[in-house]
Each structure stands twice: as C-alpha cells, then as structure tokens.
Design a protein around this motif. Structure first.
Motif, PDB file in Angstrom:
ATOM      1  N   HIS A 113       0.849  -1.186   0.000  1.00  0.00           N
ATOM      2  CA  HIS A 113       0.000   0.000   0.000  1.00  0.00           C
ATOM      3  C   HIS A 113       0.889   1.242   0.000  1.00  0.00           C
ATOM      4  N   SER A 136      -7.347   1.784  -0.348  1.00  0.00           N
ATOM      5  CA  SER A 136      -7.455   0.473  -0.973  1.00  0.00           C
ATOM      6  C   SER A 136      -7.652  -0.639   0.057  1.00  0.00           C
ATOM      7  N   SER A 138      -7.110  -5.015   0.553  1.00  0.00           N
ATOM      8  CA  SER A 138      -6.268  -6.088   0.019  1.00  0.00           C
ATOM      9  C   SER A 138      -6.574  -7.416   0.697  1.00  0.00           C
ATOM     10  N   GLN A 152      -8.671  -0.813  -5.446  1.00  0.00           N
ATOM     11  CA  GLN A 152      -8.275   0.578  -5.317  1.00  0.00           C
ATOM     12  C   GLN A 152      -9.519   1.455  -5.164  1.00  0.00           C
ATOM     13  N   GLU A 195     -14.113  -6.924  -7.170  1.00  0.00           N
ATOM     14  CA  GLU A 195     -14.063  -5.471  -7.066  1.00  0.00           C
ATOM     15  C   GLU A 195     -15.421  -4.800  -6.925  1.00  0.00           C
TER      16      GLU A 195
END
Length: 301
Positions: A113, A136, A138, A152, A195
């Motif tokens: 990051h 973001s 992860s 993101q 996403e």
C-alpha cells in the motif's frame, strides 16, 4: 466469555468481569496508545498492540504478562487472531506481520500500500483482509509476499478506517467516512477479491470498528465524530454510537451469483444516542502447519 478487555491512550489494558461488570485488573507495560486488542478464540490469551511498536501477550485468567513481540518499525494500528496461537498485525510502516507466537517467529509482508495500513482481520487461519489510508483494500495469504487481490479507491477516495470478516466464509466488510459500509465477496479457493461490492449500507460519521456476529446476518458498526487513530478531521453532524445492521445471507448469495441486482436488505438498528507466486519465507524450520517461510530476521529491542 467471562472477560472483556478495553484499552486506549492511557497505555493500560483494562480487564473486566462480564458476570459482575466490575474491573478485575489493569495491565501495565505499554508505553504509548494501545490501538488493538484480540482474544485468541476459546482461550483467555489476549494480544495487545500499541503505538510503542510492540505486541504484548497476556494470560488473562492468571492476570499475567507472558511475552513481548517486536518487529514493526512504527506504530501498530490493529491486531487480530483466531483459534491457533497466531496473530496478524498492521502498522504505520505499511507492512503486515503474521506472528507465530510459540515459535517466536514472524512472516513479514512488504509494503503493498502507498500509505499506513490501519486495519486488518483474519478470514481463516491463512487468509486475511486489510485496509489502508491510501483508500485500498487487500486480500492476503500467508504463503504469498504480495496480496492476492487489491481494490483501489474502495470508498470514493477516502481512507479505510475499519474492516471485518465473517469467519471462515466468503464475505468481508469495510468502512470509511464516505457514508457507506460495503460488503465484498472473496473466493478463498482461488484467492480472489472481487471489485464490485455485494452490499452497501448508508451510515453517517467515521466507521471506527466493524464486526460480524459469528452466525452471520448481523454486522455491528461503531460510529464516531472523529477517526479512531487521530483528530485531524471531524464529522460534526455525526453521533458517537453503535449500530447493528441486519442483512440477508441469501440475498448476498444471489448477488454473488449474479442472479439479483437489487441492493441487499438494509435494516439498521441504532442502539445508542450519544496473483503472485512469490512465497513468504519463514525463519522457522519445523512448522509443518503451513508451508510458508519467513525471510525476515526477528527485530527486537
């Protein structure tokens, strides 16, 4: 459980007896703000993480300090654990560390990051989910140095203030101060983080903590006028309160399968006024419970 732990800027861990609602003990030892606490599930072992860059292990049933762990190069912002004697932590140094407590070793995951990592939660014993000030999210596996997936700009450009994981499932959650709690789908078998959110719930204020009830279907949300780790921004219109959001796991399943484009049920109850193949290497040679290896040496003071 019998015990409840709380902590804050006083650098003390307060232990409460839930049967009597009385303070049992104050654990001393940290030298700065305590930013995270986590009980090992099914035990009285407690982990505390501090801005003093240390993690301390406590045996609450014996009111005893066990050991101190070092490695992070800056303030530790969050810590989590499940059933095994393991823990995962994140820091202002932008790294994540996975602690093997009996072996006194750690897996170091280099910065992925662009800013501080403020929150991390374990999904199961080898997968964990993190959120950063760069906005973001992860997904990680203990055998990989790099994240399995990254989203993101997950909250409209705002930094991630809290994450949660429905244990041993494919649902995770994130919060910020953009006005929404978001639910996400993870595919642990293929190590993927999708996403597009599978659920959104409108809230007001800074999301300072998130947690699913173990059975699922309810997400608890702590909201505040200010961020958890600082007072550099405020939301004057917000209230400091705890909210419970009920949702339908069946509706989430439909969203994941693409059979229903409608939003997930949002039933909020306000209870208060106020793919990389790089492997992480382990300096322990005899840990057969996972095949990851730690390429870092233990940092200690």
């Amino acid at each position: 459980g019998r015990y409840l732990a709380s902590a804050g800027k006083e650098a003390l861990v307060y232990i409460w007896d839930t049967r009597t609602n009385k303070l049992v003990e104050k654990f001393r030892g940290h030298r700065d703000n305590i930013n995270g606490l986590s009980f090992q599930i099914g035990t009285h072992t407690l982990l505390s993480a501090s801005s003093d860059r240390s993690i301390r292990v406590w045996k609450v049933s014996e009111l005893a300090f066990v050991e101190e762990l070092y490695g992070h190069q800056s303030a530790i912002n969050s810590i989590d654990s499940l059933y095994r004697e393991r823990g995962v932590s994140c820091s202002d140094d932008r790294s994540i560390r996975f602690w093997k407590i009996p072996e006194e070793t750690q897996l170091v995951f280099p910065p992925a990051h662009l800013a501080s990592i403020d929150c991390v939660k374990m999904i199961d014993e080898v997968h964990f989910f993190a959120g950063s000030q760069d906005g973001s999210l992860s997904l990680w596996h203990t055998s990989k140095k790099k994240p399995c997936g990254v989203i993101q700009n997950a909250h409209n450009g705002e930094w991630i203030t809290a994450v949660a994981a429905l244990r041993n499932s494919d649902v995770v959650a994130s919060g910020s101060h953009d006005g929404y709690i978001k639910l996400w789908h993870v595919d642990l078998e293929h190590r993927k983080l999708f996403e597009e959110p599978i659920g959104c719930f409108k809230v007001e204020g800074f999301v300072t903590a998130l947690d699913f009830v173990p059975s699922g279907g309810v997400l608890s949300v702590a909201l505040s006028k200010e961020p958890r780790l600082g007072r550099w921004k405020t939301a004057p219109e917000a209230e400091n309160k705890l909210v419970f959001i009920r949702f339908s796991p069946d509706a989430l399943k439909l969203k994941k399968e693409g059979e229903d484009d409608d939003s997930v049920d949002d039933d909020s109850e306000d209870t208060s006024e106020d793919d990389s193949e790089d492997e992480s290497e382990d300096d322990s040679e005899d840990d057969s419970e996972d095949d990851s290896e730690d390429d870092s040496e233990d940092d200690s003071e």
